[in-house]
Design a protein around this motif. Structure first.
Motif, PDB file in Angstrom:
ATOM      1  N   CYS A   1       0.851  -1.199   0.000  1.00  0.00           N
ATOM      2  CA  CYS A   1       0.000   0.000   0.000  1.00  0.00           C
ATOM      3  C   CYS A   1       0.888   1.251   0.000  1.00  0.00           C
ATOM      4  CB  CYS A   1      -0.886  -0.025   1.238  1.00  0.00           C
ATOM      5  SG  CYS A   1      -1.891   1.447   1.428  1.00  0.00           S
TER       6      CYS A   1
ATOM      7  N   HIS B   1       0.308   4.022   1.175  1.00  0.00           N
ATOM      8  CA  HIS B   1       0.164   4.857   2.366  1.00  0.00           C
ATOM      9  C   HIS B   1       1.365   4.610   3.271  1.00  0.00           C
ATOM     10  CE1 HIS B   1      -2.007   5.903   6.324  1.00  0.00           C
ATOM     11  NE2 HIS B   1      -1.561   7.012   5.781  1.00  0.00           N
ATOM     12  N   ILE B   2       1.339   3.509   4.047  1.00  0.00           N
ATOM     13  CA  ILE B   2       2.556   3.191   4.810  1.00  0.00           C
ATOM     14  C   ILE B   2       2.855   1.709   4.728  1.00  0.00           C
ATOM     15  CG2 ILE B   2       2.949   5.133   6.378  1.00  0.00           C
ATOM     16  CD1 ILE B   2       1.173   3.818   8.427  1.00  0.00           C
ATOM     17  N   ASP B   3       2.648   1.135   3.528  1.00  0.00           N
ATOM     18  CA  ASP B   3       3.278  -0.150   3.218  1.00  0.00           C
ATOM     19  C   ASP B   3       2.616  -1.415   3.753  1.00  0.00           C
ATOM     20  OD1 ASP B   3       5.241  -0.282   1.414  1.00  0.00           O
ATOM     21  OD2 ASP B   3       6.859  -0.695   2.835  1.00  0.00           O
ATOM     22  N   CYS B   4       1.433  -1.358   4.337  1.00  0.00           N
ATOM     23  CA  CYS B   4       0.743  -2.611   4.652  1.00  0.00           C
ATOM     24  C   CYS B   4       0.439  -3.312   3.328  1.00  0.00           C
ATOM     25  CB  CYS B   4      -0.572  -2.347   5.383  1.00  0.00           C
ATOM     26  SG  CYS B   4      -0.354  -1.794   7.075  1.00  0.00           S
TER      27      CYS B   4
ATOM     28  N   CYS C   1      -5.025  -1.842   6.936  1.00  0.00           N
ATOM     29  CA  CYS C   1      -4.545  -0.974   8.021  1.00  0.00           C
ATOM     30  C   CYS C   1      -5.389   0.282   8.188  1.00  0.00           C
ATOM     31  CB  CYS C   1      -3.081  -0.621   7.793  1.00  0.00           C
ATOM     32  SG  CYS C   1      -2.042  -2.059   8.088  1.00  0.00           S
ATOM     33  N   HIS C   2      -5.548   1.075   7.121  1.00  0.00           N
ATOM     34  CA  HIS C   2      -6.302   2.326   7.270  1.00  0.00           C
ATOM     35  C   HIS C   2      -7.333   2.518   6.171  1.00  0.00           C
ATOM     36  CE1 HIS C   2      -2.062   2.763   8.688  1.00  0.00           C
ATOM     37  NE2 HIS C   2      -2.740   2.813   9.810  1.00  0.00           N
ATOM     38  N   GLY C   3      -7.560   1.444   5.377  1.00  0.00           N
ATOM     39  CA  GLY C   3      -8.700   1.458   4.470  1.00  0.00           C
ATOM     40  C   GLY C   3      -8.476   2.025   3.085  1.00  0.00           C
ATOM     41  N   SER C   4      -7.229   2.310   2.686  1.00  0.00           N
ATOM     42  CA  SER C   4      -7.036   2.747   1.292  1.00  0.00           C
ATOM     43  C   SER C   4      -7.502   1.635   0.366  1.00  0.00           C
ATOM     44  CB  SER C   4      -5.555   3.016   1.006  1.00  0.00           C
ATOM     45  OG  SER C   4      -5.144   4.174   1.674  1.00  0.00           O
TER      46      SER C   4
ATOM     47  N   PRO D   1      -6.503   6.855   2.824  1.00  0.00           N
ATOM     48  CA  PRO D   1      -5.537   7.941   2.965  1.00  0.00           C
ATOM     49  C   PRO D   1      -4.318   7.878   2.034  1.00  0.00           C
ATOM     50  CG  PRO D   1      -5.204   6.357   4.720  1.00  0.00           C
ATOM     51  CD  PRO D   1      -6.426   5.908   3.965  1.00  0.00           C
TER      52      PRO D   1
HETATM   53 FE1  FES Z   1      -2.578   1.105   3.608  1.00  0.00          FE
HETATM   54 FE2  FES Z   1      -2.410   2.831   5.619  1.00  0.00          FE
HETATM   55  S1  FES Z   1      -0.969   1.367   5.025  1.00  0.00           S
HETATM   56  S2  FES Z   1      -4.039   2.538   4.229  1.00  0.00           S
END
Ligand code: FES
Length: 510
Positions: free
Chosen positions: A459, A461-464, A479-482, A494
């Motif tokens: 991802c 965003h921060i790599d999940c 993780c945060h729904g992206s 996000p």
């Molecule tokens: Fe994917 Fe935050 S790491 S939405």
């Protein structure tokens, strides 16, 4: 009308995308730029514009593309976080403030509809919450007492509008429903008529500065004196990503064989709960029912959620046909109340509204009023209660964060391994897999024509690692729904960037 998934909601049916007026990018500094053209962005934009502020709404896709086009549009003072829980966590005064804010939000919607002649099938309704066992009945009694204390007009009922056995039922008066896309487009038109500017296909990529903010976007550079993120959780990395969890909910619009459409809104007390209502659209009545909620990317087969929902509904309703089924995303706040106000870690003129739980239609208008009050320097009793910086200690906060992270490990365990690109031929049409191929990670989807679509599952965003959502044909981040489409194009923040697209032919040649 486009939306952020492969399924079609009832609200997209027969609606074309809203076409904003052609407007050139201006050098002037706007008073307020609002990121996101959903119900929060439009209702806030309209209110601010009417208060004398010059506003621009920057929507990355098109009006209603996100959750506003996939809601089931219940307008409630009966909130997802019941008043007994609000009272316990925040006090009785706070519960009364939430009730009043929700009532005022419904009144604001009503007055927008009347002032701007929006034909959106709005109707006032009663909402029934019913218990089905003794434990639920005890809980319902607590909800009843606290709702009464908070100022709701509630009473017990001896019948409910759905053909389901129940033990106790409480009725909330003064609830409502409408057709959300029609309302949204009415707001957009009113906003433009009041002098507001809407840019579709305008993705904000960065924000810098302090008093006067400089904004980079896919449409060019813009300046503003204040910025509101009406995008659910804001982009970038922020405290709110650890205080709001993304959830998916599943809904159906059903034609009943016996025409016994429920009159009123109804909710059971399971976790997740089922919800029901009726809406007439273009002369056709539909039962709208939903449930099967789960944390985003925590369900391996999201199509099974629709199957379970249909199986449950068919026990009680004479289903003549399912006309539409769709899912959509919402954000659950860790302490039960939304976050509306200054965005922590940002200049004092950057704001956010998120964490609405299942009450987005109502809280969007609470946000419109509160953000307008804050920006026009009016004192609001809601500012402290809904502050995104509130430091209330929350029981279970650590579990809340850990649960989101745990799923990553769970899903990695199910990855498919291959040292041979030909093995990807084993993926069936319409199926997706996350593959470890010669040490690299690939997220692969095979479409109906047999074409493979490959992206890097990290991802942006921060790599999940993203997981496949087969109901909406999207890659969703636990993780945060992206969310991203099959070619990695970003659907939901996000994240700010698309997933990296992988050329499989080139990879095989290498
Ligand atoms: Fe994917 Fe935050 S790491 S939405």
């Amino acid at each position: 009308m486009k939306r952020d998934g492969a399924s079609t909601s009832l609200w997209q049916f027969s609606m074309h995308d809203y076409q904003p007026r052609e407007t050139q990018l201006s050098d002037m500094a706007y008073d307020v730029i609002i990121v996101g053209g959903g119900i929060t962005g439009l209702s806030t934009g309209l209110m601010l514009q009417k208060s004398g502020k010059q506003c621009l709404i920057a929507e990355a896709k098109s009006i209603g593309f996100g959750t506003s086009g996939g809601t089931t549009a219940h307008l409630n003072t009966a909130m997802d976080t019941p008043y007994n829980e609000i009272e316990k966590s925040f006090g009785a005064e706070a519960a009364a403030l939430v009730r009043k804010a929700a009532s005022d939000a419904i009144s604001l919607i009503r007055s927008n509809i009347s002032a701007h002649h929006i034909d959106c099938g709005f109707s006032e309704q009663q909402a029934y919450i019913y218990s089905q066992d003794d434990e639920q009945s005890q809980e319902l009694e607590k909800i009843f007492e606290a709702s009464l204390n908070a100022g709701c007009v509630v009473h017990y009922a001896d019948k409910i509008p759905v053909p389901i056995d129940f033990k106790k039922a409480v009725v909330f008066e003064g609830q409502a429903q409408f057709h959300p896309s029609k309302y949204l487009f009415g707001l957009a038109k009113a906003f433009e008529e009041a002098g507001g500017v809407i840019f579709n296909d305008c993705r904000v990529t960065s924000v810098s500065g302090n008093d006067e903010l400089e904004i980079d976007s896919s449409r060019g550079k813009m300046k503003t004196n204040a910025l509101i993120y009406a995008t659910h959780v804001p982009p970038g990395v922020n405290l709110l990503h650890f205080r709001c969890a993304p959830y998916r909910s599943y809904a159906m619009a059903i034609k009943l064989a016996d025409s016994n459409y429920p009159e009123g809104l109804a909710y059971d007390m399971y976790d997740p709960y089922h919800y029901y209502r009726t809406q007439e659209v273009d002369g056709q009545k539909y039962l709208i029912a939903g449930g099967e909620d789960h944390k985003t990317a925590h369900e391996e087969n999201t199509n099974a959620c629709f199957q379970r929902l249909e199986a449950y509904l068919s026990k009680y309703f004479a289903i003549g046909g399912i006309s539409f089924k769709w899912s959509s995303q919402y954000y659950q706040p860790v302490d039960g109340l939304p976050y509306i106000g200054h965005l922590p870690g940002n200049p004092s003129n950057v704001y956010v509204a998120t964490g609405y739980g299942g009450n987005g239609m109502t809280y969007s208008h609470v946000a419109a009023q509160l953000l307008t009050d804050i920006i026009t320097k009016k004192v609001s009793p809601l500012e402290k209660l809904f502050s995104p910086s509130r430091t209330k200690p929350v029981a279970g906060f650590n579990d809340f964060v850990k649960e989101a992270a745990d799923v990553v490990g769970t899903l990695i365990g199910k990855w498919f391994h291959s040292d041979n690109i030909d093995a990807l031929g084993e993926i069936a049409k319409g199926e997706a897999k996350v593959v470890k191929y010669e040490g690299d990670q690939l997220a692969i989807f095979k479409d109906a024509d047999g074409n493979l679509h490959a992206v890097n599952p990290a991802c942006t965003h921060i790599d999940c690692k993203v997981a496949w959502n087969n109901a909406e044909e999207s890659w969703d981040c636990p993780c945060h729904g992206s969310r991203f489409n099959i070619d990695g194009e970003m659907l939901t923040a996000p994240a700010r960037k698309d997933l990296e697209k992988i050329d499989l032919r080139k990879k095989a040649d290498e």
